[in-house]
Design an enzyme around this catalytic site. Structure first.
Site, mmCIF file in Angstrom:
data_model
loop_
_atom_site.group_PDB
_atom_site.id
_atom_site.type_symbol
_atom_site.label_atom_id
_atom_site.label_comp_id
_atom_site.label_asym_id
_atom_site.label_seq_id
_atom_site.Cartn_x
_atom_site.Cartn_y
_atom_site.Cartn_z
ATOM 1 N N GLY A 1 -2.008 -8.641 12.849
ATOM 2 C CA GLY A 1 -2.586 -7.310 12.988
ATOM 3 C C GLY A 1 -3.308 -6.767 11.773
ATOM 4 N N THR A 2 -4.045 -7.623 11.102
ATOM 5 C CA THR A 2 -4.863 -7.121 9.993
ATOM 6 C C THR A 2 -6.273 -7.657 10.131
ATOM 7 O OG1 THR A 2 -5.187 -7.060 7.605
ATOM 8 C CG2 THR A 2 -3.947 -8.950 8.445
ATOM 9 N N HIS B 1 0.825 -1.222 0.000
ATOM 10 C CA HIS B 1 0.000 0.000 0.000
ATOM 11 C C HIS B 1 0.855 1.266 0.000
ATOM 12 C CE1 HIS B 1 -3.854 -2.149 1.695
ATOM 13 N NE2 HIS B 1 -3.611 -2.430 0.428
#
Ligand code: OAD
Length: 226
Positions: free
Chosen positions: A169-170, A103
């Site tokens: 952590g997603t 990203h």
């Protein structure tokens, strides 16, 4: 052993960087489309630049945490690739040498017209009127909704080839990355670390809790494994 690690905002939460969703999340109470799309930048560039300048400032003040550091340490005995949705540089600052930013990267600006024309910002703000070498306005070198995610083929290859696959952590709510986890078919261990999940993906072991509690333990176990 080949280890592939996929991270999201939750791994940087304990470094003080807010996640997007959940309590205290950046998208709480606002629509992501008002800040993270080319249309939002065209409509109100000052608002969008201020949002990313604020976040770049937070990244500069943040330090890598025990989870970033533990992932970097596994590189000694093993081949490790980090695929991150995060635009911060905490994996690199912890010492990871192969990081794919799917990203983009908040520490870099780029031309509004030519994505290949980049300028390192370090801790500087991008101001309205700051121009790229081609004379067009600088914008953050991040992927906005509606823009192409980066390193797709490379990421998928590293996920397919992984002997061990760790997801940290997603919320797995953003396409296409959310779908990539199903390609880790070669991995003898598939682990996901997060305090909360809507549901654990099939074939994964869910270690419920914070990255700094679980990642060092998993990393230490894998460091010792051959
Ligand atoms: P989210 O904010 O959607 O999800 C963060 C996840 O981290 C949640 O599952 C939390 O439970 C978890 N979490 C919170 N604290 C944690 C901790 N201390 N340790 C481990 N996990 C923790 O973030 P992402 O999934 O990364 O894209 O979001 C994906 C994309 O959505 C972002 O890259 C961004 C956003 O819109 C763009 O801006 C294009």
């Amino acid at each position: 052993m080949k280890i592939t690690v996929l991270t999201g905002a939750g791994i940087s939460a304990e470094s003080g960087l807010p996640t997007f969703r959940g309590a205290g999340g950046l998208w709480n109470g606002i629509r992501a489309e008002t800040l993270a799309t080319p249309e939002a930048f065209a409509e109100d560039p000052h608002r969008v630049l201020a949002f990313y300048n604020f976040r770049r400032g937070m990244v500069c003040k943040a330090e890598p945490n025990a989870a970033h550091i533990a992932i970097a340490a596994v590189e000694g005995p093993h081949q490790v690739t980090v695929i991150t949705q995060n635009v911060d540089n905490l994996h690199e600052r912890a010492g990871s040498s192969k990081v794919l930013h799917v990203h983009g990267d908040i520490m870099t600006a780029r031309s509004s017209h030519d994505p290949s024309l980049k300028v390192a910002m370090d801790d500087r703000d991008i101001e309205w009127g700051d121009l790229a070498p081609d004379g067009s306005q600088l914008r953050p070198d991040v992927v906005w909704f509606g823009e192409a995610v980066r390193h797709i083929d490379d990421s998928l290859q590293h996920i397919r080839d992984a002997d061990r696959f760790l997801v940290i952590g997603t919320s797995l709510q953003v396409w296409p990355v959310a779908d990539w986890i199903h390609h880790a078919t070669n991995a003898s261990a598939r682990i996901i670390i997060a305090p909360d999940l809507n549901q654990c993906p099939p074939g994964f072991e869910w270690l419920q809790g914070k990255a700094c509690d679980h990642v060092p333990r998993v990393a230490e176990r894998w460091t010792r494994a051959s």
